[in-house]
Design an enzyme around this catalytic site. Structure first.
Site, PDB file in Angstrom:
ATOM      1  CD  GLU A 179     -33.340 -28.930 -16.731  1.00 45.79           C
ATOM      2  OE1 GLU A 179     -32.742 -28.606 -17.769  1.00 45.79           O
ATOM      3  OE2 GLU A 179     -32.920 -28.638 -15.591  1.00 45.79           O
TER       4      GLU A 179
ATOM      5  CG  ASP B  10     -39.857 -38.759  -0.434  1.00 49.59           C
ATOM      6  OD1 ASP B  10     -39.472 -39.535   0.455  1.00 49.59           O
ATOM      7  OD2 ASP B  10     -40.542 -39.133  -1.406  1.00 49.59           O
TER       8      ASP B  10
END
Length: 355
Positions: free
Chosen positions: A134, A259
């Site tokens: 999305e 990360d």
């Protein structure tokens, strides 16, 4: 490729430090990492994406951009509204995107932090893969909602422990709480993920010390394969006393982003959000490691986080240990510019356990 990638990342970090929205960089003109323009991407992917998603309409909006690893574009569709498609034509792209897809799902599941919803990973007709998710509007960096994000991240890290507590309460009960079934008791993940484009092995492990040592070992091995023995010499010394960093700690598996540098968090009118994960179940402190390296997180973020998850004994020493993985990973991605930081951080870790 390594120097160009390194400079792009450094420029992005400067923009974040100055509080300026990060601009999209042009695609890298390199044979090892092929990117597509909007037009080229439409020609090669349109039929595949339409078929895989059952779309009648797939129209580029002209929005997009790229980073050190992937290139992405925004499309209007008749079924999903706006979607974002990340593309990479390297041979390992499928592993990378399958890992990111699973990571996004895992981070979204507790419904604590805003995370883009993944839709599907598809193979490109000409090689490589694409991740479809999305589209989420966002501004550059984390400013207004730093404190809220710190609180949400801590709650996310604690979520798996709440499932354990529920499981204990319902153990032996006739009417078992179905939500308890989601508790994860080991460290690792059900798929391998990529921190950058390098694959991380996430094989399930019963203890965090072994799991994290294996992560460092893999990074050190890659530096050694480049012909540099210094990291190996230091790691052999550090590895002997590696468990000392965790003396007295009971570490529970927590779902981590993996990360969490400043370029992978942002905000919009709904609040903070994070993206581009490389998740696994690990020590919650691990997620903070890279947050110290490149800026993007202010004191309000850390205060809100530690109000929920206080610093455990030895936190400052482990801070260097969790920075170490990311310095080594950057060395293996972007070259010798990160060698000095990797070596000095490993030497600091050795001093922590030998003094």
């Amino acid at each position: 490729m390594l120097f160009v990638d390194y400079m792009q990342r450094e420029i992005k970090l400067l923009y974040l430090y100055l509080g300026i929205s990060v601009p999209p960089f042009p695609p890298l003109d390199l044979p090892s990492m092929v990117y597509f323009s909007n037009e080229e991407m439409s020609k090669s992917l349109e039929a595949t994406v339409k078929e895989e998603l059952g779309l009648s309409v797939l129209k580029g909006t002209g929005q997009g951009g790229g980073g050190c690893i992937n290139q992405g574009s925004v499309y209007d569709t008749d079924k999903y509204g706006k979607i974002f498609i990340k593309v990479n034509s390297k041979s390992g792209a499928r592993t990378m995107f399958d890992g990111e897809f699973a990571s996004l799902e895992a981070l979204r599941a507790p419904n604590i932090v805003q995370v883009p919803k993944p839709i599907k990973v598809v193979d490109q007709p000409g090689g490589g893969s694409a991740l479809i998710m999305e589209y989420v509007a966002m501004s550059g960096g984390l400013r207004k909602y730093a404190s809220r994000f710190g609180e949400q991240l801590a709650r996310l890290h604690y979520y798996n422990s709440t499932l354990e507590n529920k499981a204990k309460k319902t153990e032996g009960s006739i009417h078992k709480d179905e939500s308890s079934d989601g508790y994860i008791s080991q460290f690792g993940f059900h798929v391998n993920t990529c921190c950058g484009y390098l694959e991380m092995v996430n094989t399930w492990c019963n203890d965090w010390t072994t799991f994290y040592a294996n992560k460092i070992e893999l990074q050190v091995k890659m530096t050694e394969e480049k012909g540099d023995r210094k990291a190996r010499e230091l790691w052999n010394k550090l590895h002997i006393k590696f468990p000392r960093f965790f003396d007295g700690l009971i570490i529970k598996p927590a779902i981590v982003h993996g990360d969490l540098w400043g370029g992978n968090v942002s905000e919009n009118d709904k609040g903070p959000l994070m993206f581009d994960p490389a998740s696994f179940y690990g020590h919650s402190e691990y997620d903070l490691g890279i947050s110290y390296l490149f800026g993007g997180f202010n004191s309000q973020f850390y205060k809100a986080y530690h109000n929920i998850i206080p610093k455990a004994p030895g936190f400052e020493k482990r801070k260097n240990l969790y920075e170490l993985f990311h310095y080594l990973n950057h060395w293996n991605h972007f070259g010798g510019g990160y060698r000095g930081s990797s070596i000095s951080t490993m030497e600091a870790c050795i001093n922590h356990v030998y003094t």
